[in-house]
Design a protein around this motif. Sequence first.
Motif, PDB file in Angstrom:
ATOM      1  N   PRO A   1     -15.807  -5.864  17.173  1.00  0.00           N
ATOM      2  CA  PRO A   1     -16.521  -5.204  17.998  1.00  0.00           C
ATOM      3  C   PRO A   1     -17.656  -5.502  18.608  1.00  0.00           C
ATOM      4  O   PRO A   1     -17.959  -4.979  19.725  1.00  0.00           O
ATOM      5  N   PHE A   2     -18.565  -6.251  18.124  1.00  0.00           N
ATOM      6  CA  PHE A   2     -19.772  -6.812  18.767  1.00  0.00           C
ATOM      7  C   PHE A   2     -19.420  -7.611  19.824  1.00  0.00           C
ATOM      8  O   PHE A   2     -19.891  -7.345  20.943  1.00  0.00           O
ATOM      9  N   VAL A   3     -18.408  -8.646  19.733  1.00  0.00           N
ATOM     10  CA  VAL A   3     -18.134  -9.315  20.681  1.00  0.00           C
ATOM     11  C   VAL A   3     -17.516  -8.746  22.070  1.00  0.00           C
ATOM     12  O   VAL A   3     -18.004  -8.763  23.088  1.00  0.00           O
ATOM     13  N   GLU A   4     -16.498  -7.630  21.778  1.00  0.00           N
ATOM     14  CA  GLU A   4     -15.782  -6.960  22.688  1.00  0.00           C
ATOM     15  C   GLU A   4     -17.077  -6.102  23.526  1.00  0.00           C
ATOM     16  O   GLU A   4     -17.092  -5.860  24.657  1.00  0.00           O
ATOM     17  N   ARG A   5     -18.032  -5.337  22.730  1.00  0.00           N
ATOM     18  CA  ARG A   5     -19.062  -4.827  23.472  1.00  0.00           C
ATOM     19  C   ARG A   5     -19.961  -5.760  24.307  1.00  0.00           C
ATOM     20  O   ARG A   5     -20.125  -5.389  25.593  1.00  0.00           O
ATOM     21  N   GLN A   6     -20.308  -7.060  24.014  1.00  0.00           N
ATOM     22  CA  GLN A   6     -20.982  -7.911  24.652  1.00  0.00           C
ATOM     23  C   GLN A   6     -19.977  -8.306  25.834  1.00  0.00           C
ATOM     24  O   GLN A   6     -20.796  -8.268  27.093  1.00  0.00           O
ATOM     25  N   LEU A   7     -18.835  -8.563  25.998  1.00  0.00           N
ATOM     26  CA  LEU A   7     -18.052  -8.943  27.156  1.00  0.00           C
ATOM     27  C   LEU A   7     -17.972  -7.637  27.715  1.00  0.00           C
ATOM     28  O   LEU A   7     -17.988  -8.019  29.146  1.00  0.00           O
ATOM     29  N   ALA A   8     -17.736  -6.521  27.340  1.00  0.00           N
ATOM     30  CA  ALA A   8     -17.706  -5.363  28.291  1.00  0.00           C
ATOM     31  C   ALA A   8     -19.034  -4.980  29.064  1.00  0.00           C
ATOM     32  O   ALA A   8     -18.846  -4.486  30.042  1.00  0.00           O
ATOM     33  N   ALA A   9     -20.083  -5.340  28.289  1.00  0.00           N
ATOM     34  CA  ALA A   9     -21.310  -5.232  29.091  1.00  0.00           C
ATOM     35  C   ALA A   9     -21.528  -6.094  30.175  1.00  0.00           C
ATOM     36  O   ALA A   9     -22.862  -6.091  30.894  1.00  0.00           O
ATOM     37  N   GLY A  10     -20.908  -7.180  30.251  1.00  0.00           N
ATOM     38  CA  GLY A  10     -21.060  -8.221  31.164  1.00  0.00           C
ATOM     39  C   GLY A  10     -22.223  -9.089  30.864  1.00  0.00           C
ATOM     40  O   GLY A  10     -22.638  -9.964  31.651  1.00  0.00           O
ATOM     41  N   ARG A  11     -22.653  -9.210  29.377  1.00  0.00           N
ATOM     42  CA  ARG A  11     -23.628 -10.016  29.138  1.00  0.00           C
ATOM     43  C   ARG A  11     -23.250 -11.437  29.116  1.00  0.00           C
ATOM     44  O   ARG A  11     -24.155 -12.354  29.345  1.00  0.00           O
ATOM     45  N   HIS A  12     -22.126 -11.825  28.802  1.00  0.00           N
ATOM     46  CA  HIS A  12     -21.405 -12.947  28.737  1.00  0.00           C
ATOM     47  C   HIS A  12     -19.947 -12.796  29.239  1.00  0.00           C
ATOM     48  O   HIS A  12     -19.129 -11.935  29.173  1.00  0.00           O
ATOM     49  N   GLY A  13     -19.665 -13.845  30.034  1.00  0.00           N
ATOM     50  CA  GLY A  13     -18.179 -14.133  30.685  1.00  0.00           C
ATOM     51  C   GLY A  13     -17.237 -14.142  29.788  1.00  0.00           C
ATOM     52  O   GLY A  13     -16.039 -13.492  29.976  1.00  0.00           O
ATOM     53  N   THR A  14     -17.137 -15.099  28.947  1.00  0.00           N
ATOM     54  CA  THR A  14     -16.175 -15.373  27.950  1.00  0.00           C
ATOM     55  C   THR A  14     -16.790 -15.489  26.279  1.00  0.00           C
ATOM     56  O   THR A  14     -17.947 -15.321  26.320  1.00  0.00           O
ATOM     57  N   VAL A  15     -15.716 -15.315  25.553  1.00  0.00           N
ATOM     58  CA  VAL A  15     -16.138 -15.525  24.009  1.00  0.00           C
ATOM     59  C   VAL A  15     -16.931 -16.840  23.761  1.00  0.00           C
ATOM     60  O   VAL A  15     -17.848 -16.749  23.055  1.00  0.00           O
ATOM     61  N   THR A  16     -16.530 -18.062  24.503  1.00  0.00           N
ATOM     62  CA  THR A  16     -17.246 -19.152  24.473  1.00  0.00           C
ATOM     63  C   THR A  16     -18.555 -19.138  25.046  1.00  0.00           C
ATOM     64  O   THR A  16     -19.511 -19.587  24.372  1.00  0.00           O
ATOM     65  N   ASP A  17     -18.869 -18.545  26.040  1.00  0.00           N
ATOM     66  CA  ASP A  17     -20.310 -18.357  26.489  1.00  0.00           C
ATOM     67  C   ASP A  17     -21.021 -17.573  25.492  1.00  0.00           C
ATOM     68  O   ASP A  17     -22.117 -17.670  25.340  1.00  0.00           O
ATOM     69  N   LEU A  18     -20.422 -16.282  24.884  1.00  0.00           N
ATOM     70  CA  LEU A  18     -21.137 -15.648  23.996  1.00  0.00           C
ATOM     71  C   LEU A  18     -21.592 -16.587  22.680  1.00  0.00           C
ATOM     72  O   LEU A  18     -22.557 -16.570  22.099  1.00  0.00           O
ATOM     73  N   VAL A  19     -20.699 -17.242  22.290  1.00  0.00           N
ATOM     74  CA  VAL A  19     -20.845 -18.165  21.008  1.00  0.00           C
ATOM     75  C   VAL A  19     -21.975 -19.364  21.391  1.00  0.00           C
ATOM     76  O   VAL A  19     -22.851 -19.675  20.582  1.00  0.00           O
ATOM     77  N   HIS A  20     -21.836 -19.821  22.444  1.00  0.00           N
ATOM     78  CA  HIS A  20     -23.055 -20.820  22.980  1.00  0.00           C
ATOM     79  C   HIS A  20     -24.192 -20.237  22.906  1.00  0.00           C
ATOM     80  O   HIS A  20     -25.338 -20.609  22.826  1.00  0.00           O
ATOM     81  N   ALA A  21     -24.264 -18.874  23.370  1.00  0.00           N
ATOM     82  CA  ALA A  21     -25.617 -18.282  23.660  1.00  0.00           C
ATOM     83  C   ALA A  21     -26.217 -18.001  21.813  1.00  0.00           C
ATOM     84  O   ALA A  21     -27.303 -18.316  21.893  1.00  0.00           O
ATOM     85  N   ALA A  22     -25.229 -17.596  20.942  1.00  0.00           N
ATOM     86  CA  ALA A  22     -25.479 -17.336  19.679  1.00  0.00           C
ATOM     87  C   ALA A  22     -25.885 -18.788  19.133  1.00  0.00           C
ATOM     88  O   ALA A  22     -26.953 -18.782  18.422  1.00  0.00           O
ATOM     89  N   LEU A  23     -25.434 -19.779  19.309  1.00  0.00           N
ATOM     90  CA  LEU A  23     -25.624 -20.945  18.680  1.00  0.00           C
ATOM     91  C   LEU A  23     -27.062 -21.732  19.438  1.00  0.00           C
ATOM     92  O   LEU A  23     -27.861 -22.024  18.666  1.00  0.00           O
ATOM     93  N   ARG A  24     -27.390 -21.099  20.729  1.00  0.00           N
ATOM     94  CA  ARG A  24     -28.725 -21.736  21.051  1.00  0.00           C
ATOM     95  C   ARG A  24     -29.819 -20.832  20.476  1.00  0.00           C
ATOM     96  O   ARG A  24     -30.902 -21.286  20.141  1.00  0.00           O
ATOM     97  N   LEU A  25     -29.537 -19.754  20.211  1.00  0.00           N
ATOM     98  CA  LEU A  25     -30.333 -18.691  19.364  1.00  0.00           C
ATOM     99  C   LEU A  25     -30.701 -19.463  18.049  1.00  0.00           C
ATOM    100  O   LEU A  25     -31.776 -19.355  17.500  1.00  0.00           O
ATOM    101  N   LEU A  26     -29.639 -19.541  17.268  1.00  0.00           N
ATOM    102  CA  LEU A  26     -29.683 -19.949  15.947  1.00  0.00           C
ATOM    103  C   LEU A  26     -30.489 -21.496  15.830  1.00  0.00           C
ATOM    104  O   LEU A  26     -31.337 -21.859  15.066  1.00  0.00           O
ATOM    105  N   GLU A  27     -30.117 -22.274  16.838  1.00  0.00           N
ATOM    106  CA  GLU A  27     -30.949 -23.370  16.983  1.00  0.00           C
ATOM    107  C   GLU A  27     -32.276 -23.321  17.180  1.00  0.00           C
ATOM    108  O   GLU A  27     -33.148 -24.270  16.634  1.00  0.00           O
ATOM    109  N   ASP A  28     -32.678 -22.573  18.071  1.00  0.00           N
ATOM    110  CA  ASP A  28     -34.186 -22.127  18.281  1.00  0.00           C
ATOM    111  C   ASP A  28     -34.875 -21.749  16.955  1.00  0.00           C
ATOM    112  O   ASP A  28     -36.000 -22.013  16.738  1.00  0.00           O
ATOM    113  N   HIS A  29     -34.099 -20.850  16.342  1.00  0.00           N
ATOM    114  CA  HIS A  29     -34.532 -20.285  15.048  1.00  0.00           C
ATOM    115  C   HIS A  29     -34.716 -21.406  13.985  1.00  0.00           C
ATOM    116  O   HIS A  29     -35.706 -21.305  13.594  1.00  0.00           O
ATOM    117  N   GLU A  30     -33.915 -22.204  13.784  1.00  0.00           N
ATOM    118  CA  GLU A  30     -33.883 -23.358  13.012  1.00  0.00           C
ATOM    119  C   GLU A  30     -35.052 -24.288  13.490  1.00  0.00           C
ATOM    120  O   GLU A  30     -35.733 -24.621  12.409  1.00  0.00           O
TER     121      GLU A  30
END
Length: 85
Positions: A10-39
């Motif tokens: 549901p979260f992924v679908e909301r993000q895609l529907a909102a246009g924040r990320h074009g694809t699931v891959t884009d969303l995963v890349h953004a999430a991994l960048r945030l995780l990398e920065d957090h670490e």
Amino acid sequence: MYSIGKEFEPFVERQLAAGRHGTVTDLVHAALRLLEDHERRFAVLDEAVVQGMGDAAAGSVEALDPACEALLAELAAMPAAKAAP
């Protein structure tokens, strides 16, 4: 191929529907960048804690209260700023 689990769909679908990320891959890349920065931030914090513990163990630190009192005394001794007309 990776699976993110049904609980995130549901979260992924909301993000895609909102246009924040074009694809699931884009969303995963953004999430991994945030995780990398957090670490990275946690690694910096861990290094600071280790250094602080080492400084404390070596006796090369001073109590905070006297330092704060000295700073407050210095600030109190400063002339008051004049208000602009």
